[in-house]
Design a protein around this motif. Structure first.
Motif, PDB file in Angstrom:
ATOM      1  N   LEU A 113       0.819  -1.205   0.000  1.00 10.96           N
ATOM      2  CA  LEU A 113       0.000   0.000   0.000  1.00 10.96           C
ATOM      3  C   LEU A 113       0.854   1.257   0.000  1.00 10.96           C
ATOM      4  O   LEU A 113       0.556   2.224  -0.700  1.00 10.96           O
ATOM      5  N   ARG A 114       1.928   1.255   0.778  1.00  8.44           N
ATOM      6  CA  ARG A 114       2.830   2.402   0.808  1.00  8.44           C
ATOM      7  C   ARG A 114       3.424   2.628  -0.584  1.00  8.44           C
ATOM      8  O   ARG A 114       3.507   3.763  -1.056  1.00  8.44           O
ATOM      9  N   SER A 115       3.815   1.558  -1.260  1.00  8.90           N
ATOM     10  CA  SER A 115       4.384   1.677  -2.612  1.00  8.90           C
ATOM     11  C   SER A 115       3.385   2.288  -3.583  1.00  8.90           C
ATOM     12  O   SER A 115       3.731   3.160  -4.380  1.00  8.90           O
ATOM     13  N   ILE A 116       2.142   1.856  -3.517  1.00 12.43           N
ATOM     14  CA  ILE A 116       1.110   2.379  -4.406  1.00 12.43           C
ATOM     15  C   ILE A 116       0.842   3.847  -4.092  1.00 12.43           C
ATOM     16  O   ILE A 116       0.750   4.675  -4.998  1.00 12.43           O
ATOM     17  N   VAL A 117       0.736   4.181  -2.812  1.00 12.00           N
ATOM     18  CA  VAL A 117       0.469   5.566  -2.425  1.00 12.00           C
ATOM     19  C   VAL A 117       1.616   6.480  -2.831  1.00 12.00           C
ATOM     20  O   VAL A 117       1.400   7.581  -3.348  1.00 12.00           O
ATOM     21  N   ILE A 118       2.848   6.044  -2.636  1.00 13.02           N
ATOM     22  CA  ILE A 118       4.008   6.851  -3.026  1.00 13.02           C
ATOM     23  C   ILE A 118       4.005   7.084  -4.525  1.00 13.02           C
ATOM     24  O   ILE A 118       4.236   8.200  -4.998  1.00 13.02           O
ATOM     25  N   GLN A 119       3.726   6.043  -5.298  1.00 10.18           N
ATOM     26  CA  GLN A 119       3.668   6.194  -6.756  1.00 10.18           C
ATOM     27  C   GLN A 119       2.586   7.200  -7.122  1.00 10.18           C
ATOM     28  O   GLN A 119       2.791   8.074  -7.967  1.00 10.18           O
ATOM     29  N   TYR A 120       1.437   7.111  -6.495  1.00 19.11           N
ATOM     30  CA  TYR A 120       0.334   8.030  -6.759  1.00 19.11           C
ATOM     31  C   TYR A 120       0.731   9.462  -6.426  1.00 19.11           C
ATOM     32  O   TYR A 120       0.506  10.378  -7.205  1.00 19.11           O
ATOM     33  N   GLN A 121       1.359   9.663  -5.284  1.00 23.40           N
ATOM     34  CA  GLN A 121       1.730  11.005  -4.861  1.00 23.40           C
ATOM     35  C   GLN A 121       2.794  11.620  -5.776  1.00 23.40           C
ATOM     36  O   GLN A 121       2.776  12.816  -6.028  1.00 23.40           O
ATOM     37  N   ARG A 122       3.710  10.827  -6.262  1.00 19.90           N
ATOM     38  CA  ARG A 122       4.742  11.340  -7.168  1.00 19.90           C
ATOM     39  C   ARG A 122       4.147  11.826  -8.477  1.00 19.90           C
ATOM     40  O   ARG A 122       4.597  12.802  -9.051  1.00 19.90           O
ATOM     41  N   GLN A 123       3.151  11.125  -8.964  1.00 20.28           N
ATOM     42  CA  GLN A 123       2.576  11.456 -10.260  1.00 20.28           C
ATOM     43  C   GLN A 123       1.400  12.416 -10.149  1.00 20.28           C
ATOM     44  O   GLN A 123       0.952  12.950 -11.149  1.00 20.28           O
ATOM     45  N   GLY A 124       0.904  12.601  -8.955  1.00 20.79           N
ATOM     46  CA  GLY A 124      -0.233  13.488  -8.770  1.00 20.79           C
ATOM     47  C   GLY A 124      -1.561  12.795  -8.954  1.00 20.79           C
ATOM     48  O   GLY A 124      -2.569  13.233  -8.447  1.00 20.79           O
ATOM     49  N   GLU A 125      -1.564  11.714  -9.685  1.00 15.83           N
ATOM     50  CA  GLU A 125      -2.769  10.911  -9.846  1.00 15.83           C
ATOM     51  C   GLU A 125      -2.383   9.547 -10.389  1.00 15.83           C
ATOM     52  O   GLU A 125      -1.341   9.368 -11.000  1.00 15.83           O
ATOM     53  N   LEU A 126      -3.224   8.601 -10.136  1.00 11.77           N
ATOM     54  CA  LEU A 126      -3.003   7.244 -10.615  1.00 11.77           C
ATOM     55  C   LEU A 126      -4.009   7.008 -11.733  1.00 11.77           C
ATOM     56  O   LEU A 126      -5.215   7.063 -11.514  1.00 11.77           O
TER      57      LEU A 126
END
Length: 69
Positions: free
Chosen positions: A37-50
């Protein structure tokens, strides 16, 4: 102090995760779920949206690993 919440997963999936993490640095199913979950959230936050495509790719990867049905 960190507060926690409970996330429920099917027993069968929990058993599969336990088998999968044997011999890894993950000491519990909770450790693995927090990592994923942390990996998914970090990826989302870096890109601004998933995007939907990215979500589908993550879902496919988790399914291939046996974490999702």
């Amino acid at each position: 102090m960190t507060e926690y919440t409970t996330v429920s997963i099917p027993k069968e999936l929990g058993d599969r995760v336990e088998e999968t993490i044997e011999g890894t640095s993950f000491s519990s199913t909770s450790d693995l779920v927090r990592f994923l979950l942390r990996s998914i959230v970090i990826q989302y936050q870096r890109q601004g949206e998933l995007t939907e495509a990215e979500f589908e790719e993550i879902t496919e990867q988790l399914t291939d690993l046996g974490y999702l049905d």
